[in-house]
Design an enzyme around this catalytic site. Structure first.
Site, PDB file in Angstrom:
ATOM      1  N   SER A   1       0.907  -1.184  -0.061  1.00  0.00           N
ATOM      2  CA  SER A   1       0.031  -0.080   0.041  1.00  0.00           C
ATOM      3  C   SER A   1       0.866   1.370   0.106  1.00  0.00           C
ATOM      4  O   SER A   1       2.086   1.274   0.041  1.00  0.00           O
ATOM      5  CB  SER A   1      -0.894   0.066   1.135  1.00  0.00           C
ATOM      6  OG  SER A   1      -0.033  -0.142   2.426  1.00  0.00           O
ATOM      7  N   TYR A   2       0.178   2.411   0.011  1.00  0.00           N
ATOM      8  CA  TYR A   2       0.880   3.769  -0.234  1.00  0.00           C
ATOM      9  C   TYR A   2       1.970   3.807   1.166  1.00  0.00           C
ATOM     10  O   TYR A   2       1.498   3.681   2.113  1.00  0.00           O
ATOM     11  CB  TYR A   2       0.133   4.859  -0.145  1.00  0.00           C
ATOM     12  CG  TYR A   2       0.423   6.176  -0.484  1.00  0.00           C
ATOM     13  CD1 TYR A   2       1.343   6.311  -1.772  1.00  0.00           C
ATOM     14  CD2 TYR A   2       0.660   7.324   0.307  1.00  0.00           C
ATOM     15  CE1 TYR A   2       1.640   7.771  -2.147  1.00  0.00           C
ATOM     16  CE2 TYR A   2       1.222   8.459   0.039  1.00  0.00           C
ATOM     17  CZ  TYR A   2       1.791   8.812  -1.059  1.00  0.00           C
ATOM     18  OH  TYR A   2       2.412   9.946  -1.514  1.00  0.00           O
TER      19      TYR A   2
END
Length: 455
Positions: free
Chosen positions: A161-162
């Site tokens: 994920s980011y």
């Protein structure tokens, strides 16, 4: 969304106002003194960060060691050597230490108390960027900037994920089951099975939140080809993700009290009773030892009684990981900019060394100069206050224009005074600039003549 955009713009303008103006003022004053172009910089976050490092440098330089004494004894119990420490960790008086030593010498000890307590070691929180950076530094020695770069690469490959998040929480909207099923197709299959056996998939979320992004976690996409360092970081993230769902670990602490005359000594050991999440996270190890064959009232023979004279140590220099953590604590910069700020300090030759950061002569002089002529630019409190202002902009409780006007007013007032002393400031910076440049050009000693080798 409007609040986020306005806060982002405010941060952008603030950094521009501070960075451009402080850097221009420092560079111009140095250029006038050297009569040639020279680049110095500082900024809204860069200045306070350098000031923190410089303060630690001053503490180390001013530190005066203080002598103290430590008393201990060792004994052979059931085939293993056990060391007992005196109840006072440090004895500050030599006479007191020698009196206790003489009173204990040549005598046996008696076990007076054995205490066993269980300690619960909770599963770790999911990674935010700062904890990922500090853990990658601890485990692999990766600098914060390197970790951020590797994490960005993994994100662009859709594997995680980011990464630029300050959240330590994995919300229930994330499809954990699907991610785990996909991870079963990888080398982590055995560990994933352990997690899937749990009655409830509930992560041990931390307190830190980020309104824009969840904590860092694997997406479940299968890696195709990773570099060695990408593989290391990806493995760390996956193991952490799995561990945060798992059961608590349990360890037993055994504390043994022994007496020689009226003086108490202690020995402690730890034993893991239940591995829990430790079985899924091989990057964290607890030392284990078990003291066997003892009981209360038992007399034990002293193998060696030791009185050691030591000195207090100066405070440790910051590492790259610990300064990033300190920046986060003081609300300096953002999760995405802290590693970049640190890299800039290296590029400007303000600091050197990676495992232990040392401030150069130039870095110390920049702090000294700004402290004298523009102290507010080194204030973590001022920077943190603007961060709070930007939080208010984000929440639509304050206008961007009013915050920027406040910053402009402060800058204009400070630089009008700075300009009046430009020549004096330049002279103060010039000698440190040249000295630091010469020091950094030295690469060692000549094998033939013993002189300094310089680039």
């Amino acid at each position: 969304i409007k609040g986020l955009a306005e806060a982002g713009l405010a941060r952008h303008y603030l950094d521009f106002y501070y960075g451009v103006n402080i850097s221009k003022a420092l560079s111009s004053s140095l250029e006038n003194a050297l009569e040639r172009y020279a680049l110095l910089s500082s900024g809204r976050v860069q200045g306070p960060t350098l000031a923190i490092l410089a303060k630690r440098e001053e503490e180390i330089e001013k530190f005066k060691p203080k002598p103290y004494w430590q008393l201990s004894f060792s004994s052979l119990i059931d085939g293993q050597i056990i060391r007992f420490q005196f109840e006072k960790d440090k004895i500050w008086n030599r006479e007191e230490a020698e009196t206790i030593y003489k009173s204990c010498k040549g005598k046996n000890a008696v076990i007076t108390k054995i205490e066993k307590t269980k300690q619960i070691i909770k599963a770790p929180h999911p990674f935010d960027l700062t904890t990922l950076q500090t853990e990658a530094y601890r485990v692999f020695g990766f600098t914060p900037a390197k970790t951020q770069k590797l994490a960005q690469s993994l994100y662009l490959q859709a594997l995680i994920s980011y990464p630029r998040t300050s959240s330590q929480q994995l919300p229930p909207t994330i499809d954990f089951i699907n991610i785990l099923r996909n991870l079963k197709k990888t080398k982590f299959a055995g560990l994933v099975d352990k997690v899937l056996e749990l009655e409830e998939l509930k992560p041990n979320n931390g307190k830190k939140v980020d309104p824009a992004h969840p904590a860092i976690h694997p997406t479940g996409e299968i890696p195709e080809k990773l570099t060695k360092d990408e593989e290391k970081l990806y493995s760390l993230i996956v193991h952490r993700f799995l561990a945060t769902f798992y059961k608590n670990a349990v360890r037993e602490r055994m504390k043994v009290t022994a007496k020689i005359d009226k003086y108490k000594f202690f020995a402690s050991c730890f034993k893991i009773l239940e591995n829990g999440w430790l079985a899924l996270y091989p990057f964290y190890k607890f030392e284990e030892q078990e003291i066997r064959g003892i009981e209360e009232g038992q007399e034990i023979k002293i193998r060696q009684l030791l009185l050691e004279e030591k000195e207090t140590k100066p405070p440790k220099r910051y590492s790259q990981a610990s300064i990033v953590k300190e920046m986060e604590r003081l609300n300096l910069g953002t999760k995405a900019t802290r590693a970049i700020i640190l890299d800039t300090l290296y590029q400007r030759k303000y600091i050197e060394g990676y495992k232990q950061i040392k401030v150069t002569n130039l870095g110390m002089q920049v702090v000294k100069t700004l402290s004298k002529y523009a102290a507010q630019f080194l204030s973590p409190e001022l920077t943190a206050r603007f961060e709070e202002e930007m939080q208010k902009i984000e929440e639509m409780k304050k206008e961007r224009v009013s915050v920027l006007e406040e910053a402009k007013k402060l800058l204009i007032e400070t630089f009008s005074k700075f300009k009046e002393r430009e020549v004096e400031i330049g002279r103060e910076l010039a000698s440190s600039f040249e000295k630091t440049r010469d020091n950094l050009r030295e690469i060692g000693t000549c094998n033939k003549c013993g002189g300094k080798l310089r680039i």
